[in-house]
Design a protein around this motif. Structure first.
Motif, PDB file in Angstrom:
ATOM      1  N   TRP A 298       0.838  -1.201   0.000  1.00  0.00           N
ATOM      2  CA  TRP A 298       0.000   0.000   0.000  1.00  0.00           C
ATOM      3  C   TRP A 298       0.872   1.250   0.000  1.00  0.00           C
ATOM      4  O   TRP A 298       2.014   1.225   0.483  1.00  0.00           O
ATOM      5  CB  TRP A 298      -0.924  -0.004   1.224  1.00  0.00           C
ATOM      6  CG  TRP A 298      -0.204   0.247   2.518  1.00  0.00           C
ATOM      7  CD1 TRP A 298       0.644  -0.618   3.159  1.00  0.00           C
ATOM      8  CD2 TRP A 298      -0.229   1.441   3.285  1.00  0.00           C
ATOM      9  NE1 TRP A 298       1.123  -0.023   4.291  1.00  0.00           N
ATOM     10  CE2 TRP A 298       0.600   1.245   4.398  1.00  0.00           C
ATOM     11  CE3 TRP A 298      -0.897   2.663   3.151  1.00  0.00           C
ATOM     12  CZ2 TRP A 298       0.797   2.212   5.366  1.00  0.00           C
ATOM     13  CZ3 TRP A 298      -0.706   3.632   4.119  1.00  0.00           C
ATOM     14  CH2 TRP A 298       0.139   3.402   5.210  1.00  0.00           C
TER      15      TRP A 298
ATOM     16  N   CYS B 116       4.559   9.306  -2.660  1.00  0.00           N
ATOM     17  CA  CYS B 116       4.227   8.388  -1.577  1.00  0.00           C
ATOM     18  C   CYS B 116       4.761   8.976  -0.277  1.00  0.00           C
ATOM     19  O   CYS B 116       5.892   9.453  -0.219  1.00  0.00           O
ATOM     20  CB  CYS B 116       4.846   7.022  -1.827  1.00  0.00           C
ATOM     21  SG  CYS B 116       4.491   5.864  -0.483  1.00  0.00           S
TER      22      CYS B 116
ATOM     23  N   MET C 275       9.604   7.422  -5.405  1.00  0.00           N
ATOM     24  CA  MET C 275       8.168   7.360  -5.698  1.00  0.00           C
ATOM     25  C   MET C 275       7.554   8.754  -5.577  1.00  0.00           C
ATOM     26  O   MET C 275       6.864   9.091  -4.608  1.00  0.00           O
ATOM     27  CB  MET C 275       7.481   6.386  -4.750  1.00  0.00           C
ATOM     28  CG  MET C 275       6.134   5.925  -5.250  1.00  0.00           C
ATOM     29  SD  MET C 275       5.571   4.545  -4.251  1.00  0.00           S
ATOM     30  CE  MET C 275       4.520   3.711  -5.424  1.00  0.00           C
TER      31      MET C 275
HETATM   32 CU    CU Z   1       4.922   3.968  -1.017  1.00  0.00          CU
END
Ligand code: CU
Length: 454
Positions: free
Chosen positions: A388, A436, A446
């Protein structure tokens, strides 16, 4: 962006703060840890301002390396957003930087560096923006900051944690029979890859919990902030339900739940009307079999009463808040219109090699998403990984989903195999990160840029 700043409805009042980031020794329970913090404490002193005020914060950097501050969730002018080399030059060791911006929206926010792994030290603090019209009454307005802690304990540091992740991913580390990977069905599998010796609530370890005292018969407003780097927290109050009133700062139609799962970067405000007594407020580190905790006590409670330290209230397994339960209040809704632009972004990567990104590319290789001022922008995040990711957008608060009543948020957990669509209005020109909020995934790439083109 200066023109946009002038449009923000300001009170003209200036709230000035001095903030020093420095190496320090903190007491965490019985432990003394060497770490980096704001003002020598964890969390840093909460900053409280009124909506529409101008915040003037002088950051003094006494760290041995460069830093910046990102005002998480606030739609501030772009050159105050704290992203190094994109919205500002880094603030070098010994240097200062003056942040100054109008605070656009009320709610529960927080701030932290946007540099490397610095967030996984003590460099974070709440930023509470009070409503112009107090929505109370509350008898207690309490910030509750959750954090996974490893810095300075048994030779741990964020740098070592990242090194371990990378060597785990290449198989060069002898893992023996144990895998540090946390498991959670609620998060769709891998809940986190970093092992933390401690989980803190307002900087306190479980054996030394803070007590929040609520006047007899009164109401507490709790403002949860997940300042962790690799841990989602499931929070609950023993013997009580919580009424969720705000998600990521913005109001939602009140919804009663037993428990809330909070990803890194997310915030929820709840109200609780505690019955006479002392009750455990517990944050379960999702999939990690460890807790952070505090005690909620009414002023008329018998002083000797205290919940047992190991308490795990049954509410943790009760009715859990879903995103679909969140309905924006009328004033928090985006207007109804068609999206001018729709871009799908794949969340990609794996623990193998510990490389993370969007569409198979790390930050440096991904072309910016180009948008124009005035557009309604739709982004769909497709999680193709087995983990996730809490995805955060800077400079805007988006609507969750395509339903007109979807909650306004700035961070959304995207589970493995899941797609999440967000809509936002391009009303804040500049270069904005979306990334993220797992500190280690961000560091490994990310992230991408949403870029206003003129
Ligand atoms: Cu992540």
């Amino acid at each position: 962006m200066a023109a946009r700043e002038l449009e923000r409805p300001g009170t003209g009042r200036v709230s000035a703060f001095d903030l020093t980031a420095a190496a320090t020794t903190l007491s965490i329970g019985r432990r003394q840890v060497n770490t980096w913090a704001y003002g020598g404490q964890v969390p840093g002193q909460p900053l409280r301002v009124r909506q529409g005020d101008t915040m003037a914060v002088r950051l003094r950097n006494e760290l041995p390396e460069a830093t910046t501050i990102h005002w998480h969730g606030l739609a501030v002018r772009n050159d105050m957003d704290g992203v190094p080399d994109i919205t500002q030059a880094v603030v070098g060791p010994g240097a200062s930087f003056d942040y100054r911006f109008v605070v656009p929206d009320a709610g529960t926010y927080w701030f932290h560096p946007h540099m490397g792994l610095q967030l996984d030290c003590a460099l974070y603090a709440p930023l509470i923006v009070e409503e112009k019209d107090d929505p109370g009454p509350y008898d207690l307005d309490q910030v509750v900051v959750l954090d996974d802690w490893l810095d300075g304990i048994d030779g741990n540091s964020p740098e070592k944690a990242l090194k371990d992740l990378v060597s785990m991913g290449t198989g060069s580390m002898d893992m023996g029979d144990t895998t540090p990977m946390a498991k959670s069905s609620v998060l769709g599998g891998d809940a986190g890859d970093v092992t933390y010796p401690l989980h803190l609530m307002n900087g306190r370890p479980p054996e030394d919990p803070e007590t929040f005292t609520v006047p007899a018969g009164g109401r507490a407003r709790l403002r949860f902030i997940n300042a962790g780097s690799d841990t989602a927290y499931r929070v609950a109050v023993g013997g009580h339900r919580m009424t969720v009133t705000h998600a990521d700062g913005f109001p939602v139609a009140p919804v009663e739940v037993d428990t809330i799962l909070i990803g890194m970067g997310e915030r929820y405000d709840v109200t609780v009307d505690p019955l006479t007594g002392a009750w455990p407020l517990v944050a379960l580190a999702e999939g990690k079999d460890a807790t952070a905790r505090a005690i909620i006590r009414t002023s008329d409670a018998v002083t000797s009463s205290a919940p047992p330290a190991a308490a795990r209230p049954k509410e943790l397994d009760g009715k859990r808040l879903r995103y679909s339960d969140l309905v924006a209040t009328e004033e928090a809704r985006l207007s109804t219109r068609r999206a001018d632009l729709h871009q799908t972004l794949g969340l990609t990567g794996s623990m193998m090699g510990n490389s993370w990104g969007f569409d198979g590319k790390p930050f440096a290789d991904h072309a910016p998403i180009e948008i124009e001022q005035g557009q309604r922008v739709r982004l769909t995040f497709e999680n193709t990984t087995s983990m996730w990711h809490p995805i955060h957008l800077h400079g805007h608060s988006f609507r969750l989903g395509t339903n007109a009543a979807g909650a306004r948020k700035d961070t959304v957990n995207v589970l493995p195999g899941e797609s999440v669509t967000i809509d936002f209005d391009a009303d804040n020109p500049g270069q904005w990160m979306t990334h993220c909020h797992n500190t280690y995934h961000l560091e490994q790439g990310m992230a991408l840029l949403v870029s206003y083109v003129t």
